[in-house]
Design a protein around this motif. Sequence first.
Motif, mmCIF file in Angstrom:
data_model
loop_
_atom_site.group_PDB
_atom_site.id
_atom_site.type_symbol
_atom_site.label_atom_id
_atom_site.label_comp_id
_atom_site.label_asym_id
_atom_site.label_seq_id
_atom_site.Cartn_x
_atom_site.Cartn_y
_atom_site.Cartn_z
ATOM 1 N N ILE A 41 0.834 -1.206 0.000
ATOM 2 C CA ILE A 41 0.000 0.000 0.000
ATOM 3 C C ILE A 41 0.865 1.250 0.000
ATOM 4 C CG2 ILE A 41 -1.599 1.345 1.427
ATOM 5 C CD1 ILE A 41 -3.010 -1.298 2.088
ATOM 6 N N GLU A 42 1.949 1.254 0.761
ATOM 7 C CA GLU A 42 2.850 2.416 0.781
ATOM 8 C C GLU A 42 3.443 2.684 -0.600
ATOM 9 O OE1 GLU A 42 5.398 3.541 3.672
ATOM 10 O OE2 GLU A 42 4.258 2.693 5.342
ATOM 11 N N VAL A 43 3.923 1.638 -1.246
ATOM 12 C CA VAL A 43 4.514 1.792 -2.577
ATOM 13 C C VAL A 43 3.433 2.196 -3.583
ATOM 14 C CG1 VAL A 43 5.775 0.611 -4.414
ATOM 15 C CG2 VAL A 43 6.325 0.121 -2.028
ATOM 16 N N TYR A 44 2.267 1.574 -3.476
ATOM 17 C CA TYR A 44 1.156 1.863 -4.386
ATOM 18 C C TYR A 44 0.751 3.336 -4.322
ATOM 19 C CZ TYR A 44 -3.697 2.058 -5.979
ATOM 20 O OH TYR A 44 -4.847 2.415 -6.603
ATOM 21 N N ARG A 45 0.613 3.868 -3.123
ATOM 22 C CA ARG A 45 0.191 5.272 -2.965
ATOM 23 C C ARG A 45 1.197 6.225 -3.604
ATOM 24 N NH1 ARG A 45 -2.030 4.675 3.142
ATOM 25 N NH2 ARG A 45 -4.113 3.944 2.590
ATOM 26 N N SER A 46 2.465 5.962 -3.399
ATOM 27 C CA SER A 46 3.485 6.820 -4.008
ATOM 28 C C SER A 46 3.466 6.712 -5.527
ATOM 29 C CB SER A 46 4.864 6.449 -3.488
ATOM 30 O OG SER A 46 5.024 6.877 -2.167
ATOM 31 N N CYS A 47 3.288 5.502 -6.038
ATOM 32 C CA CYS A 47 3.210 5.321 -7.494
ATOM 33 C C CYS A 47 1.999 6.055 -8.061
ATOM 34 C CB CYS A 47 3.140 3.838 -7.845
ATOM 35 S SG CYS A 47 4.674 2.946 -7.567
ATOM 36 N N GLN A 48 0.883 5.994 -7.369
ATOM 37 C CA GLN A 48 -0.319 6.687 -7.836
ATOM 38 C C GLN A 48 -0.133 8.202 -7.816
ATOM 39 O OE1 GLN A 48 -2.965 5.478 -9.377
ATOM 40 N NE2 GLN A 48 -2.069 3.444 -9.205
ATOM 41 N N GLU A 49 0.581 8.729 -6.815
ATOM 42 C CA GLU A 49 0.864 10.167 -6.771
ATOM 43 C C GLU A 49 1.686 10.586 -7.989
ATOM 44 O OE1 GLU A 49 2.801 11.162 -3.115
ATOM 45 O OE2 GLU A 49 1.116 10.458 -1.890
ATOM 46 N N ILE A 50 2.691 9.786 -8.327
ATOM 47 C CA ILE A 50 3.540 10.122 -9.477
ATOM 48 C C ILE A 50 2.766 9.976 -10.782
ATOM 49 C CG2 ILE A 50 5.563 9.375 -10.785
ATOM 50 C CD1 ILE A 50 6.938 8.916 -8.124
ATOM 51 N N LEU A 51 1.940 8.935 -10.894
ATOM 52 C CA LEU A 51 1.127 8.774 -12.108
ATOM 53 C C LEU A 51 0.140 9.923 -12.253
ATOM 54 C CD1 LEU A 51 0.463 4.922 -12.087
ATOM 55 C CD2 LEU A 51 1.955 6.199 -13.632
ATOM 56 N N ALA A 52 -0.448 10.370 -11.145
ATOM 57 C CA ALA A 52 -1.372 11.510 -11.194
ATOM 58 C C ALA A 52 -0.617 12.779 -11.575
ATOM 59 C CB ALA A 52 -2.062 11.686 -9.846
ATOM 60 N N HIS A 53 0.588 12.959 -11.049
ATOM 61 C CA HIS A 53 1.416 14.111 -11.400
ATOM 62 C C HIS A 53 1.781 14.086 -12.877
ATOM 63 C CE1 HIS A 53 5.224 16.458 -11.589
ATOM 64 N NE2 HIS A 53 4.579 17.245 -10.741
ATOM 65 N N GLN A 54 2.079 12.889 -13.390
ATOM 66 C CA GLN A 54 2.435 12.737 -14.804
ATOM 67 C C GLN A 54 1.244 13.052 -15.705
ATOM 68 O OE1 GLN A 54 1.641 9.845 -17.071
ATOM 69 N NE2 GLN A 54 2.992 10.604 -18.663
ATOM 70 N N LYS A 55 0.059 12.577 -15.318
ATOM 71 C CA LYS A 55 -1.140 12.847 -16.111
ATOM 72 C C LYS A 55 -1.484 14.321 -16.077
ATOM 73 C CE LYS A 55 -3.053 8.250 -15.615
ATOM 74 N NZ LYS A 55 -4.041 7.394 -14.950
ATOM 75 N N ALA A 56 -1.302 14.976 -14.933
ATOM 76 C CA ALA A 56 -1.597 16.407 -14.822
ATOM 77 C C ALA A 56 -0.630 17.237 -15.658
ATOM 78 C CB ALA A 56 -1.532 16.843 -13.365
ATOM 79 N N THR A 57 0.646 16.876 -15.670
ATOM 80 C CA THR A 57 1.614 17.644 -16.454
ATOM 81 C C THR A 57 1.482 17.392 -17.938
ATOM 82 O OG1 THR A 57 3.293 15.938 -16.105
ATOM 83 C CG2 THR A 57 3.321 17.831 -14.612
ATOM 84 N N SER A 58 1.058 16.172 -18.317
ATOM 85 C CA SER A 58 0.887 15.891 -19.743
ATOM 86 C C SER A 58 -0.421 16.467 -20.272
ATOM 87 C CB SER A 58 0.939 14.390 -20.012
ATOM 88 O OG SER A 58 -0.150 13.740 -19.388
ATOM 89 N N ALA A 59 -1.404 16.689 -19.417
ATOM 90 C CA ALA A 59 -2.698 17.240 -19.842
ATOM 91 C C ALA A 59 -2.645 18.754 -19.967
ATOM 92 C CB ALA A 59 -3.795 16.858 -18.858
ATOM 93 N N SER A 60 -1.778 19.420 -19.173
ATOM 94 C CA SER A 60 -1.689 20.870 -19.243
ATOM 95 C C SER A 60 -0.882 21.288 -20.468
ATOM 96 C CB SER A 60 -1.051 21.428 -17.969
ATOM 97 O OG SER A 60 0.272 20.945 -17.837
ATOM 98 N N PRO A 61 -1.286 22.392 -21.152
ATOM 99 C CA PRO A 61 -0.595 22.806 -22.376
ATOM 100 C C PRO A 61 0.762 23.376 -22.150
ATOM 101 C CG PRO A 61 -2.447 24.297 -21.927
ATOM 102 C CD PRO A 61 -2.440 23.244 -20.865
#
Length: 188
Positions: free
Chosen positions: A168-188
Amino acid sequence: MEDERSFSDICGGRLALQRRYYSPSCREFCLSCPRLSLRSLTAVTCTVWLAAYGLFTLCENSMILSAAIFITLLGLLGYLHFVKIDQETLLIIDSLGIQMTSSYASGKESTTFIEMGKVKDVVINEAIYMQKVIYYLCILLKDPMEPHGISQVVPVFQSAKPRLDCLIEVYRSCQEILAHQKATSASP
């Protein structure tokens, strides 16, 4: 920033999880297993050699003792080089991808890299193993032909088999990075 916590594997053995935070978009997780026990190594070696000595007294052939020593040494070297993994590492960088590294007891390392463009998600899955339900972290890869499909499931920390609280600890950190990646790739 780096911190270390102790967890246990599915059999109750001790594991150490080192978390390294390089930036909001880059984290590394090192899961270390206990080293090879000298007691178990001695017990196996003595058992093989005693069995060989028993056969030697029956057959009176010195080749049996030589073969036992040779087989024990080859078996130990094979075990240390191909089986016993001391450390498994997961490095996730949102702009590049995910790197998984397994470090064997002999010093050999095996590394796998998955580009972030191929990663669909990181999930915790469950499986039945030896009459138990266990959990494991896995990376879902996108199917190139079908955008909503999954082409492959890549398990992480296969050798250590950590329990759910560690995953769960590793999963949460991975999800934070994936969310950060999706947010940066979605912004122009």
